[in-house]
Design a protein around this motif. Sequence first.
Motif, PDB file in Angstrom:
ATOM      1  N   THR A 108      15.126   1.994  -8.453  1.00 34.35           N
ATOM      2  CA  THR A 108      15.027   3.399  -8.028  1.00 34.35           C
ATOM      3  C   THR A 108      13.629   3.704  -7.474  1.00 34.35           C
ATOM      4  OG1 THR A 108      14.331   4.204 -10.206  1.00 34.35           O
ATOM      5  CG2 THR A 108      16.704   4.082  -9.786  1.00 34.35           C
ATOM      6  N   LYS A 109      12.651   2.897  -7.865  1.00 33.60           N
ATOM      7  CA  LYS A 109      11.281   3.114  -7.385  1.00 33.60           C
ATOM      8  C   LYS A 109      11.113   2.586  -5.962  1.00 33.60           C
ATOM      9  CE  LYS A 109      10.030   4.270 -11.687  1.00 33.60           C
ATOM     10  NZ  LYS A 109      11.336   4.061 -12.356  1.00 33.60           N
ATOM     11  N   VAL A 110      11.946   1.615  -5.587  1.00 35.89           N
ATOM     12  CA  VAL A 110      11.849   1.048  -4.235  1.00 35.89           C
ATOM     13  C   VAL A 110      12.355   2.058  -3.211  1.00 35.89           C
ATOM     14  CG1 VAL A 110      12.553  -0.881  -2.742  1.00 35.89           C
ATOM     15  CG2 VAL A 110      12.159  -1.280  -5.194  1.00 35.89           C
ATOM     16  N   TRP A 111      13.381   2.825  -3.566  1.00 33.84           N
ATOM     17  CA  TRP A 111      13.939   3.840  -2.672  1.00 33.84           C
ATOM     18  C   TRP A 111      13.972   5.186  -3.408  1.00 33.84           C
ATOM     19  CZ3 TRP A 111      16.069  -1.183  -2.497  1.00 33.84           C
ATOM     20  CH2 TRP A 111      15.941  -1.826  -1.250  1.00 33.84           C
ATOM     21  N   PRO A 112      12.816   5.829  -3.544  1.00 30.08           N
ATOM     22  CA  PRO A 112      12.744   7.053  -4.365  1.00 30.08           C
ATOM     23  C   PRO A 112      13.575   8.219  -3.816  1.00 30.08           C
ATOM     24  CG  PRO A 112      10.670   6.623  -3.228  1.00 30.08           C
ATOM     25  CD  PRO A 112      11.516   5.421  -3.027  1.00 30.08           C
ATOM     26  N   ASP A 113      13.939   8.175  -2.534  1.00 34.43           N
ATOM     27  CA  ASP A 113      14.689   9.302  -1.965  1.00 34.43           C
ATOM     28  C   ASP A 113      16.203   9.185  -2.141  1.00 34.43           C
ATOM     29  OD1 ASP A 113      12.276  10.368  -1.161  1.00 34.43           O
ATOM     30  OD2 ASP A 113      12.347   9.406   0.815  1.00 34.43           O
ATOM     31  N   THR A 114      16.665   8.051  -2.638  1.00 38.85           N
ATOM     32  CA  THR A 114      18.107   7.861  -2.858  1.00 38.85           C
ATOM     33  C   THR A 114      18.555   8.734  -4.046  1.00 38.85           C
ATOM     34  OG1 THR A 114      18.068   5.637  -1.947  1.00 38.85           O
ATOM     35  CG2 THR A 114      19.835   6.117  -3.512  1.00 38.85           C
ATOM     36  N   HIS A 115      19.779   9.252  -3.959  1.00 39.86           N
ATOM     37  CA  HIS A 115      20.316  10.066  -5.067  1.00 39.86           C
ATOM     38  C   HIS A 115      20.901   9.139  -6.132  1.00 39.86           C
ATOM     39  CE1 HIS A 115      19.600  13.765  -2.915  1.00 39.86           C
ATOM     40  NE2 HIS A 115      20.150  13.229  -1.846  1.00 39.86           N
ATOM     41  N   SER A 282       7.049  -8.827  -6.278  1.00 40.19           N
ATOM     42  CA  SER A 282       7.850  -8.329  -5.156  1.00 40.19           C
ATOM     43  C   SER A 282       7.207  -7.153  -4.415  1.00 40.19           C
ATOM     44  CB  SER A 282       9.256  -7.949  -5.629  1.00 40.19           C
ATOM     45  OG  SER A 282       9.199  -6.946  -6.591  1.00 40.19           O
ATOM     46  N   ALA A 283       6.349  -6.382  -5.054  1.00 35.12           N
ATOM     47  CA  ALA A 283       5.810  -5.182  -4.401  1.00 35.12           C
ATOM     48  C   ALA A 283       5.111  -5.498  -3.070  1.00 35.12           C
ATOM     49  CB  ALA A 283       4.882  -4.437  -5.352  1.00 35.12           C
ATOM     50  N   PRO A 284       4.192  -6.475  -3.034  1.00 30.53           N
ATOM     51  CA  PRO A 284       3.528  -6.752  -1.748  1.00 30.53           C
ATOM     52  C   PRO A 284       4.489  -7.288  -0.694  1.00 30.53           C
ATOM     53  CG  PRO A 284       2.793  -8.311  -3.457  1.00 30.53           C
ATOM     54  CD  PRO A 284       3.608  -7.259  -4.142  1.00 30.53           C
ATOM     55  N   VAL A 285       5.512  -7.989  -1.128  1.00 31.01           N
ATOM     56  CA  VAL A 285       6.463  -8.562  -0.180  1.00 31.01           C
ATOM     57  C   VAL A 285       7.374  -7.471   0.389  1.00 31.01           C
ATOM     58  CG1 VAL A 285       8.392 -10.173   0.015  1.00 31.01           C
ATOM     59  CG2 VAL A 285       6.308 -10.852  -1.202  1.00 31.01           C
ATOM     60  N   PHE A 286       7.761  -6.522  -0.446  1.00 37.05           N
ATOM     61  CA  PHE A 286       8.540  -5.391   0.084  1.00 37.05           C
ATOM     62  C   PHE A 286       7.693  -4.582   1.065  1.00 37.05           C
ATOM     63  CE2 PHE A 286      12.851  -4.782  -1.567  1.00 37.05           C
ATOM     64  CZ  PHE A 286      12.948  -5.892  -2.407  1.00 37.05           C
ATOM     65  N   GLU A 287       6.396  -4.480   0.797  1.00 34.98           N
ATOM     66  CA  GLU A 287       5.509  -3.781   1.730  1.00 34.98           C
ATOM     67  C   GLU A 287       5.451  -4.535   3.064  1.00 34.98           C
ATOM     68  OE1 GLU A 287       4.179  -0.985   2.045  1.00 34.98           O
ATOM     69  OE2 GLU A 287       2.858  -1.424   3.748  1.00 34.98           O
ATOM     70  N   GLN A 288       5.413  -5.847   3.007  1.00 34.08           N
ATOM     71  CA  GLN A 288       5.403  -6.629   4.255  1.00 34.08           C
ATOM     72  C   GLN A 288       6.731  -6.498   5.008  1.00 34.08           C
ATOM     73  OE1 GLN A 288       4.115 -10.683   3.927  1.00 34.08           O
ATOM     74  NE2 GLN A 288       2.130 -10.137   3.073  1.00 34.08           N
ATOM     75  N   MET A 289       7.836  -6.402   4.286  1.00 33.60           N
ATOM     76  CA  MET A 289       9.126  -6.187   4.966  1.00 33.60           C
ATOM     77  C   MET A 289       9.129  -4.825   5.658  1.00 33.60           C
ATOM     78  SD  MET A 289      12.218  -7.868   2.733  1.00 33.60           S
ATOM     79  CE  MET A 289      11.800  -7.285   1.098  1.00 33.60           C
TER      80      MET A 289
END
Length: 301
Positions: A108-115, A282-289
């Motif tokens: 849920t933290k990766v996509w905070p705007d999702t319901h 995973s956090a830095p890699v998601f940022e790179q994506m």
Amino acid sequence: MSPSGELHEVAEGVFAYVQPDGGWCLNNAGILVGADAVTLVDTAATEQRARNLRSAIATVTPLPPRIVVNTHHHGDHTGGNFVFTPSATVVAHAATRTQVLEKGLGLTKVWPDTHWGELVVSPPTLTFTDRMTLHQGDMVVELRHIGPAHTTNDVFVWLPAQRVLFTGDLVMSGCTPFFFMGSLLGSLRAVRALRRLGAKTVVCGHGPVCGPEVFDVNETYLRWVHQLARDGLAAGLDPLTLAMRTDLGEFAALLDPERLVANLHRAYDELQGNPPGRYLSSAPVFEQMRVYNGGPLTCLA
Ligand SMILES: [Zn+2]
């Protein structure tokens, strides 16, 4: 809004629940309806989507699921477990339980705007490490661990009589494979092993129901990333730079192409001699994506 999936009866009493378009967090589920019991393969990412899945089950059987199988720990496959417990027992690989408890509501933290709704973490309570067979009336349901591949705790669900295979995220249909949390070589081995089962119908973790031809595109992609990573390492390029410079060719049509960046991180790690499936942040890699994508990753859940 009441997002819902599509039900496809792929064999007698065997349903695929497909959530278009199959991108990030829009996973598929399986519904196995026996004479006196129902087994569900995976749930959904959000509370609303899990409740919609439950409603869809009610259109094909009056029975609630007695067993929920989780194919791996990712939140889109496990987040809705709580909608089916405690009347259902959640079954998975032992490491799925560990990971669900460790990750909590991290997705849920990766996509905070999702319901997301009011999610409650509900980990598997019956675990195994190799294989398990469910007998549901005369329906035989084989659960087998393979990997590390997509993650460290992948389980596929095989109905030998119906020749129907639920792959979890070991194989993707119309979407980019993703093995950042598992292994490139393990994914290749998994795709080859799944192909040997001789499935007639393949329900992947994401994307449309398909046949065994899906193994071809997945294997071709994995082999392509393997060669790309070898060349990139030899040229001294970091994964993001390499991905940005690479023409996706035939793979440009697959959803969520930014996964290439993450996949290259895992491929590099393995090519440098590290063990498959070891933890990578995973956090830095998601940022790179996100950088590769030129903006936030699309999540339609
Ligand atoms: Zn997954």
